[in-house]
Design a protein around this motif. Structure first.
Motif, PDB file in Angstrom:
ATOM      1  N   LEU A 221       1.235  -1.396  -0.050  1.00 51.35           N
ATOM      2  CA  LEU A 221      -0.521  -0.014   0.058  1.00 51.35           C
ATOM      3  C   LEU A 221       1.095   1.435  -0.400  1.00 51.35           C
ATOM      4  O   LEU A 221       0.468   1.752  -0.973  1.00 51.35           O
ATOM      5  CB  LEU A 221      -0.512   0.039   1.252  1.00 51.35           C
ATOM      6  N   ASP A 222       2.042   1.032   0.759  1.00 51.57           N
ATOM      7  CA  ASP A 222       2.953   2.163   0.422  1.00 51.57           C
ATOM      8  C   ASP A 222       3.110   3.031  -0.245  1.00 51.57           C
ATOM      9  O   ASP A 222       3.688   3.702  -1.342  1.00 51.57           O
ATOM     10  CB  ASP A 222       3.798   2.168   1.959  1.00 51.57           C
TER      11      ASP A 222
ATOM     12  N   LEU B  99      -6.491   4.276  -1.431  1.00 51.25           N
ATOM     13  CA  LEU B  99      -5.321   5.363  -0.266  1.00 51.25           C
ATOM     14  C   LEU B  99      -5.761   5.179   0.914  1.00 51.25           C
ATOM     15  O   LEU B  99      -5.402   5.594   2.049  1.00 51.25           O
ATOM     16  CB  LEU B  99      -5.712   7.154  -1.454  1.00 51.25           C
ATOM     17  N   MET B 100      -7.876   5.024   0.905  1.00 47.71           N
ATOM     18  CA  MET B 100      -8.209   4.831   2.250  1.00 47.71           C
ATOM     19  C   MET B 100      -7.457   4.057   2.601  1.00 47.71           C
ATOM     20  O   MET B 100      -7.075   3.845   4.057  1.00 47.71           O
ATOM     21  CB  MET B 100      -9.507   4.928   2.666  1.00 47.71           C
ATOM     22  N   GLN B 101      -6.802   2.764   2.530  1.00 48.03           N
ATOM     23  CA  GLN B 101      -6.455   1.453   3.181  1.00 48.03           C
ATOM     24  C   GLN B 101      -5.535   2.030   3.539  1.00 48.03           C
ATOM     25  O   GLN B 101      -4.899   1.236   4.409  1.00 48.03           O
ATOM     26  CB  GLN B 101      -6.014   0.117   1.827  1.00 48.03           C
ATOM     27  N   TRP B 102      -4.363   2.176   2.455  1.00 49.53           N
ATOM     28  CA  TRP B 102      -2.872   2.938   2.987  1.00 49.53           C
ATOM     29  C   TRP B 102      -3.685   3.538   4.126  1.00 49.53           C
ATOM     30  O   TRP B 102      -2.485   3.519   5.271  1.00 49.53           O
ATOM     31  CB  TRP B 102      -2.996   3.944   1.575  1.00 49.53           C
ATOM     32  N   LYS B 103      -3.913   5.132   4.442  1.00 54.41           N
ATOM     33  CA  LYS B 103      -4.361   6.050   5.328  1.00 54.41           C
ATOM     34  C   LYS B 103      -4.466   4.940   6.541  1.00 54.41           C
ATOM     35  O   LYS B 103      -3.828   5.244   7.873  1.00 54.41           O
ATOM     36  CB  LYS B 103      -5.408   6.628   5.159  1.00 54.41           C
TER      37      LYS B 103
ATOM     38  N   GLY C 248      -2.512   4.639   9.913  1.00 53.88           N
ATOM     39  CA  GLY C 248      -2.070   5.170  11.381  1.00 53.88           C
ATOM     40  C   GLY C 248      -3.206   3.732  11.659  1.00 53.88           C
ATOM     41  O   GLY C 248      -3.194   2.500  12.409  1.00 53.88           O
ATOM     42  N   LYS C 249      -4.756   4.423  12.377  1.00 51.37           N
ATOM     43  CA  LYS C 249      -5.335   3.930  12.931  1.00 51.37           C
ATOM     44  C   LYS C 249      -6.767   2.881  12.186  1.00 51.37           C
ATOM     45  O   LYS C 249      -7.339   3.505  11.106  1.00 51.37           O
ATOM     46  CB  LYS C 249      -6.125   4.940  13.743  1.00 51.37           C
ATOM     47  N   TRP C 250      -7.249   2.240  12.880  1.00 49.92           N
ATOM     48  CA  TRP C 250      -8.270   1.615  11.401  1.00 49.92           C
ATOM     49  C   TRP C 250      -9.356   1.872  11.538  1.00 49.92           C
ATOM     50  O   TRP C 250      -9.673   1.547  12.742  1.00 49.92           O
ATOM     51  CB  TRP C 250      -8.090   0.069  11.449  1.00 49.92           C
ATOM     52  N   ARG C 251     -10.150   2.334  10.780  1.00 52.91           N
ATOM     53  CA  ARG C 251     -11.332   2.463  11.789  1.00 52.91           C
ATOM     54  C   ARG C 251     -12.448   2.053   9.987  1.00 52.91           C
ATOM     55  O   ARG C 251     -12.443   3.103   8.384  1.00 52.91           O
ATOM     56  CB  ARG C 251     -11.565   4.298  11.382  1.00 52.91           C
ATOM     57  N   PRO C 252     -13.007   0.886  10.572  1.00 57.94           N
ATOM     58  CA  PRO C 252     -13.581   0.289   8.961  1.00 57.94           C
ATOM     59  C   PRO C 252     -14.420   1.037   8.629  1.00 57.94           C
ATOM     60  O   PRO C 252     -15.420   0.866   6.952  1.00 57.94           O
ATOM     61  CB  PRO C 252     -13.849  -1.336   9.778  1.00 57.94           C
TER      62      PRO C 252
END
Length: 219
Positions: A35-36, A64-68, A72-76
């Motif tokens: 992802l990075d 991009l959202m998966q990468w973010k 960082g913090k996972w917010r499904p």
């Protein structure tokens, strides 16, 4: 690393260790390396090739959202929101945002019309396209630059972006070229490195991996 540090060598070392930190975290966070690589290498090229009107596609925004979230913090729930968007919505909003630059405030406002895209995600989109203007609003860099990562508002992002722009200019005076995005990655790398060092070896993904490999060689 202290944000007030003006030693370019310290910042260069922190930035140079970015990939190593990503690889260390990838032992616990599957797919982070892939992802990075997409976010830092592939996506910027894709965006710049779209002339005269650049935009980000829905699949690219989703990755991009998966990468973010992985970095960082996972917010499904945010992934669910992005999945509900349609391609014309994403293209139109991102076209308007990119055309608004260098007005970061307007660009962020255009992107945050998309459901699930807040200032932090919007900043990631802008940083991929214009790293010399807009840094990604990561928690680690926010804490280092302004002492808090709890306020994900446009107002807070503008304060944060200005600080990283100023720091990038200061560091570039030494002969090296730093962008605000370089500053963010250096801060993130430094923060993650400190956290990994503070972990007991059994909780440190990289240390645990080395320990397990050593035990296997001894068997």
């Amino acid at each position: 690393m202290d944000f007030r540090c003006s030693d370019g060598a310290v910042w260069r070392d922190a930035l140079a260790s970015y990939q190593t930190r990503v690889e260390s975290l990838s032992l616990a966070k599957t797919d982070l390396v892939r992802l990075d690589d997409f976010y830092t290498k592939q996506l910027p090229l894709l965006l710049r090739q779209r002339n005269p009107t650049p935009y980000i596609s829905k699949p690219e925004l989703s990755t991009l959202m998966q990468w973010k979230l992985t970095r960082g913090k996972w917010r499904p729930r945010l992934m669910d929101f992005v999945s509900s968007l349609n391609e014309p919505q994403v293209q139109s909003a991102s076209e308007r945002a990119f055309q608004s630059l260098p007005d970061i405030s307007k660009a962020i406002t255009e992107l945050t019309t998309l459901k699930g895209v807040g200032p932090a995600t919007a900043s990631a989109v802008l940083a991929a396209y214009a790293p010399e203007i807009a840094p990604f609003m990561s928690d680690e860099a926010m804490v280092a630059a302004i002492g808090s990562s709890k306020d994900y508002t446009l107002k807070q992002y503008l304060i944060f972006a200005e600080k990283l722009q100023t720091k990038a200019k200061e560091l570039s005076m030494g002969g090296d070229l730093f962008t605000p995005s370089d500053v963010e990655r250096a801060l993130w790398s430094s923060s993650v490195g400190a956290k990994l060092q503070a972990l007991p070896s059994q909780e440190n993904p990289k240390a645990s991996s080395k320990t397990n490999a050593k035990r296997k060689r001894q068997r």
